[in-house]
Design a protein around this motif. Structure first.
Motif, short mmCIF file in Angstrom:
data_model
loop_
_atom_site.label_atom_id
_atom_site.label_comp_id
_atom_site.label_asym_id
_atom_site.label_seq_id
_atom_site.Cartn_x
_atom_site.Cartn_y
_atom_site.Cartn_z
N SER A 357 -25.65 48.74 8.15
CA SER A 357 -26.43 47.69 7.49
C SER A 357 -27.80 48.20 7.08
N GLU A 358 -28.40 49.10 7.89
CA GLU A 358 -29.71 49.64 7.54
C GLU A 358 -29.64 50.60 6.36
N LEU A 359 -28.50 51.20 6.15
CA LEU A 359 -28.36 52.11 5.01
C LEU A 359 -28.53 51.38 3.68
N VAL A 360 -28.19 50.11 3.65
CA VAL A 360 -28.40 49.33 2.43
C VAL A 360 -29.69 48.52 2.50
N ASP A 361 -30.43 48.66 3.60
CA ASP A 361 -31.72 47.99 3.77
C ASP A 361 -32.68 48.95 4.45
N PRO A 362 -33.17 49.96 3.71
CA PRO A 362 -34.05 50.97 4.32
C PRO A 362 -35.26 50.36 5.03
N GLY A 363 -35.77 49.23 4.51
CA GLY A 363 -36.90 48.60 5.16
C GLY A 363 -36.61 48.18 6.58
N ALA A 364 -35.36 47.78 6.85
CA ALA A 364 -34.99 47.39 8.21
C ALA A 364 -35.04 48.59 9.14
N TRP A 365 -34.58 49.74 8.65
CA TRP A 365 -34.65 50.95 9.48
C TRP A 365 -36.11 51.33 9.73
N MET A 366 -36.94 51.25 8.70
CA MET A 366 -38.36 51.60 8.88
C MET A 366 -39.05 50.64 9.83
N GLN A 367 -38.68 49.38 9.78
CA GLN A 367 -39.27 48.41 10.71
C GLN A 367 -38.87 48.75 12.14
N ARG A 368 -37.62 49.11 12.34
CA ARG A 368 -37.13 49.41 13.69
C ARG A 368 -37.67 50.73 14.22
N VAL A 369 -37.66 51.76 13.38
CA VAL A 369 -38.01 53.10 13.85
C VAL A 369 -39.48 53.44 13.62
N LEU A 370 -40.02 53.06 12.46
CA LEU A 370 -41.41 53.39 12.13
C LEU A 370 -42.38 52.27 12.47
N GLY A 371 -41.84 51.09 12.75
CA GLY A 371 -42.72 49.97 13.08
C GLY A 371 -43.29 49.29 11.86
N SER A 372 -42.69 49.47 10.70
CA SER A 372 -43.19 48.82 9.49
C SER A 372 -42.03 48.47 8.61
N ARG A 373 -42.21 47.46 7.80
CA ARG A 373 -41.16 47.05 6.85
C ARG A 373 -41.80 46.85 5.48
N PRO A 374 -42.00 47.92 4.73
CA PRO A 374 -42.59 47.78 3.40
C PRO A 374 -41.65 47.07 2.45
#
Length: 378
Positions: A357-374
């Motif tokens: 699911s994160e592969l089609v929503d990169p922002g979700a991965w960044m929110q989870r791993v990087l702590g941000s959701r641009p």
């Protein structure tokens, strides 16, 4: 093992008999192709390391330039290694009856037929799993072909470049041969560096494969139902019911296997997408005609005759094309927003890998791993 489910020797023989010969070339030209591919593979490694900032650990893994028959032989050897745990599991059942029901020779012919088709398509690959008796040999420069393998589960793999397929593709696309060969090497070297610079990646992949095998239900009634589902999927492929129609590979999976398969597909999508993104990011600096190559290559990827499209779906190769597009879009989105170093957090551990699911929503991965959701779109 006494009675394996696949006649591996027959698979090799069948594939070698059916595989089409490569484009006709003189011996001197073949030697030139082999030598240049080896040189460009070494050059590409430096470009990929500089861009990805990933540093391979341990001794360098071998690079081999191979012909189609050698690609077949090597891949059968690798498939035999990967399937060994499943055959060990089958040892607890009456393998004699199972092997008779499936038909060792029939299975060998089927596998060989599929490999014969693939042997004419694959430009290169990083072979993760190789048998323990494979040894490093520098090889020669025959019709473009060179042998030399190393490694098995847990040991270094091998980067293989299929010279006749690369030569055929560059002719069919009418692109600059030097540029195309370097472009292909950039992609394959990215795969090589992924596995040599990320220490846990190979072990993680092995673990997922083991989980997939553990979830395999060997009950004959269940297997029969899976075969019926696969036949239905095959009928759907014949009728071309659209991109959401299941492939024969997916239809054969149990529910438990599908959970593991989801994780495996997410990992492979990331690996393929990363390699695609790297070859295009590095390409403009070192491959003058990269835009032309990319345009013509993408058109070729999606084309082909109806029979070719049918075989691709049957073998699950449509999924491979989706992995390139979806994975590439994910990597490009993260790198564009957060940079290469931030993207490289994906290699920290299995927990930082993106889900499907994160592969089609990169922002979700960044929110989870990087702590941000641009605010971005893939």
């Amino acid at each position: 093992m006494d009675a394996e489910l696949v006649d591996w020797d027959l698979a090799v023989t069948t594939a070698r008999r059916l595989v089409r010969p490569g484009p006709p070339v003189a011996r001197s030209e073949a030697d030139t192709v082999v030598a240049e591919l080896r040189r460009l593979a070494a050059e590409a490694e430096g470009h990929v390391q500089a861009y990805t900032r990933l540093e391979p650990a341990g001794p360098p893994t071998p690079i081999a330039v191979v012909d189609r028959p050698e690609w077949v032989r090597s891949n059968v050897a690798g498939l035999r290694v990967v399937s060994e745990p499943l055959l060990d599991k089958l040892a607890d059942r009456d393998r004699g009856k199972l092997s008779t029901a499936v038909g060792r020779r029939v299975t060998g012919v089927q596998l060989g037929t599929a490999l014969a088709y693939l042997a004419g398509k694959v430009l290169g690959q990083y072979e993760v799993f190789l048998p323990p008796d494979e040894t490093d040999t520098p090889g020669g420069t025959g019709t473009p072909g060179e042998t030399g393998t190393a490694g098995h589960l847990g040991r270094p793999g091998r980067l293989s470049l299929v010279a006749p397929n690369i030569a055929h593709a560059e002719q069919a696309l009418a692109v600059n041969p030097h540029d195309f060969r370097l472009w292909v090497c950039l992609h394959e070297q990215t795969h090589r560096i992924q596995f040599t610079a990320v220490p846990w990646l190979r072990t993680h992949l092995e673990g997922e494969i083991a989980s997939f095998i553990e979830a395999t239900d060997l009950d004959p009634d269940v297997l029969a139902e899976r075969v019926r589902s696969a036949v239905s999927a095959l009928r759907g492929a014949v009728l071309d019911r659209g991109p959401n129609a299941p492939s024969i590979v997916e239809a054969l999976q149990t529910p438990a296997q599908r959970q593991v398969l989801d994780r495996l597909q997410a990992l492979m999508t990331l690996l393929e997408g990363h390699a695609d993104q790297v070859m295009d990011a590095v390409g403009p600096k070192v491959v003058p005609t990269v835009a032309e190559i990319r345009s013509r290559f993408d058109n070729r990827r999606g084309g082909g005759s109806p029979i070719d499209r049918f075989v691709r779906r049957l073998l699950g190769l449509d999924l491979k094309l989706l992995q390139y597009r979806q994975g590439g879009a994910f990597v490009r989105a993260v790198v564009a927003e957060a940079g290469v170093d931030a993207f490289n957090l994906v290699w920290e551990s299995p927990e930082t890998l993106p889900t499907r699911s994160e592969l089609v929503d990169p922002g979700a991965w960044m929110q989870r791993v990087l702590g941000s959701r641009p605010s971005i779109s893939a």
